[in-house]
Design a protein around this motif. Sequence first.
Motif, PDB file in Angstrom:
ATOM      1  N   ILE A 234       0.835  -1.205   0.000  1.00 20.27           N
ATOM      2  CA  ILE A 234       0.000   0.000   0.000  1.00 20.27           C
ATOM      3  C   ILE A 234       0.869   1.253   0.000  1.00 20.27           C
ATOM      4  N   ALA A 235       1.944   1.216   0.774  1.00 23.36           N
ATOM      5  CA  ALA A 235       2.865   2.360   0.791  1.00 23.36           C
ATOM      6  C   ALA A 235       3.481   2.572  -0.586  1.00 23.36           C
ATOM      7  N   GLY A 236       3.794   1.474  -1.273  1.00 20.52           N
ATOM      8  CA  GLY A 236       4.371   1.587  -2.615  1.00 20.52           C
ATOM      9  C   GLY A 236       3.392   2.121  -3.637  1.00 20.52           C
ATOM     10  N   ALA A 237       2.090   1.865  -3.414  1.00 20.37           N
ATOM     11  CA  ALA A 237       1.063   2.343  -4.351  1.00 20.37           C
ATOM     12  C   ALA A 237       0.612   3.762  -4.049  1.00 20.37           C
ATOM     13  N   SER A 238       0.818   4.199  -2.822  1.00 22.77           N
ATOM     14  CA  SER A 238       0.310   5.504  -2.396  1.00 22.77           C
ATOM     15  C   SER A 238       0.895   6.643  -3.218  1.00 22.77           C
ATOM     16  N   GLY A 239       0.025   7.492  -3.719  1.00 26.65           N
ATOM     17  CA  GLY A 239       0.449   8.677  -4.447  1.00 26.65           C
ATOM     18  C   GLY A 239       0.844   8.443  -5.890  1.00 26.65           C
ATOM     19  N   ARG A 240       0.747   7.212  -6.365  1.00 22.65           N
ATOM     20  CA  ARG A 240       1.140   6.932  -7.753  1.00 22.65           C
ATOM     21  C   ARG A 240      -0.041   7.127  -8.701  1.00 22.65           C
ATOM     22  N   PRO A 241       0.206   7.648  -9.885  1.00 19.02           N
ATOM     23  CA  PRO A 241      -0.851   7.707 -10.892  1.00 19.02           C
ATOM     24  C   PRO A 241      -1.303   6.300 -11.259  1.00 19.02           C
ATOM     25  N   ALA A 242      -2.519   6.176 -11.726  1.00 19.70           N
ATOM     26  CA  ALA A 242      -3.052   4.864 -12.093  1.00 19.70           C
ATOM     27  C   ALA A 242      -2.145   4.145 -13.085  1.00 19.70           C
ATOM     28  N   ALA A 243      -1.548   4.889 -14.010  1.00 19.03           N
ATOM     29  CA  ALA A 243      -0.727   4.286 -15.061  1.00 19.03           C
ATOM     30  C   ALA A 243       0.535   3.611 -14.524  1.00 19.03           C
ATOM     31  N   GLU A 244       0.946   3.954 -13.301  1.00 18.65           N
ATOM     32  CA  GLU A 244       2.187   3.411 -12.751  1.00 18.65           C
ATOM     33  C   GLU A 244       1.981   2.270 -11.769  1.00 18.65           C
ATOM     34  N   LEU A 245       0.750   1.993 -11.386  1.00 19.40           N
ATOM     35  CA  LEU A 245       0.504   1.069 -10.290  1.00 19.40           C
ATOM     36  C   LEU A 245       0.901  -0.366 -10.628  1.00 19.40           C
ATOM     37  N   LYS A 246       0.586  -0.834 -11.833  1.00 24.19           N
ATOM     38  CA  LYS A 246       0.900  -2.221 -12.174  1.00 24.19           C
ATOM     39  C   LYS A 246       2.401  -2.461 -12.222  1.00 24.19           C
TER      40      LYS A 246
END
Length: 303
Positions: A234-246
Motif C-alpha cells: 500500500i505504501a508503494g502504491a500511495s500517491g502513484r498515478p493509475a498508469a504506474e501502479l501495475k
Amino acid sequence: MPEMPEVQGLVDFLRSKLLPPDAAPARIAEVEVLSFSVLKTAEAPLEALTAGPVTAVERRGKFLIITAGGVHLVMHLAKAGWLRWTDALKPGRLRPGKGRMALRVRFAPLDGEGGDGGDDGGAQPGFDLTEAGTKKSLAVYVVTDPDDVPGIARLGPEAFDVDAEVFAALVAAHRGQIKGLLRDQSVIAGIGNAYSDEILHAAHLSPFANASKLKPEEVSRLYEALRAVLESAIAGASGRPAAELKDSKRRALRVHARTGEPCPVCGDTVREVSFADSSLQYCPTCQTGGKLLADRRLSRLLK
C-alpha cells in the motif's frame, strides 16, 4: 489481477481527481458501455450517476466503488482488467465491441482541465476500463446499495480489520491449504494470488501447508507477514498515478511471477506450481525445507 493494494492505489488516485480538497467535486457526464458482457447489474439506470456530484470513492475488498447521484458504480477488475485515466478524452462516442475497451466514464470538465471549447476541442477528463485476453471477467454494477452486489455481500472482513486472535481462529477452522485460506474472499477480503505468494514467502511457509495444523508460532509469523507485506504494498502504491501502479507492483514482488529467478532472501531458484488457469511461485529453501512441490498440471500430463 489487481488486489487490495492496487485497488486502494486507484481509490486514492481517483479521489485526488474527483474529490479535490480545494475544489468542487466532479460530476459524471456520461457512461458508455462498450462491452455487452461487462454490465452485470443495472439496478439503477446509468443516467442516475449523472444526477449529482461524486460524493465518495471507496474500496471493498478488490471492488472499486464510485458514488454519484445517490447510486453506486461498482467495478471489479478481475484477472486482466485495468482502469486508465485520461485528462482529456477525445469527444465522440466509441463503437461497442471493439478491442479491449469495456467501459468509458466521462466527467464534466474539472477545474483547469479542458471542456472550454478551446484547443482541446471539448475534450473531457475520464477513465476507461479495459480487459486483456479472451476470458471476459471484468464486472460493473450500478446499484443503490453496494451490498446488493453478490461478490460484496459474500466478502469477509478487510485484512487490516482482523486482529491476531481472530486470525488464529480463522486459520484453525480452515481444513484446507493455507494459500487457499488467504485467497478466500469470504474469509479475508482483498488478498489474491500474488500477495498470498508474497505473504507465504515472508512467513517461510509452504503454500500447501494444512492451515489447521500450523503451530501457534507459525500462525503468528503468518499474521505478521500478512500485515507487513500489505502495508509495504500500500505504501508503494500511495500517491502513484493509475498508469504506474501495475509496474510498481511487479517491481516489488519477491517470488510471485519470478519463476527461475534467484530468491532475494537465500539465492535459491524460485519455483512454480501450475494449475489450469493460474500458477503459484515459492522458494524451496525458504518455504518447504528444500522440497520441490509437485506441479499439478505436469503430473496430470504424465499419468
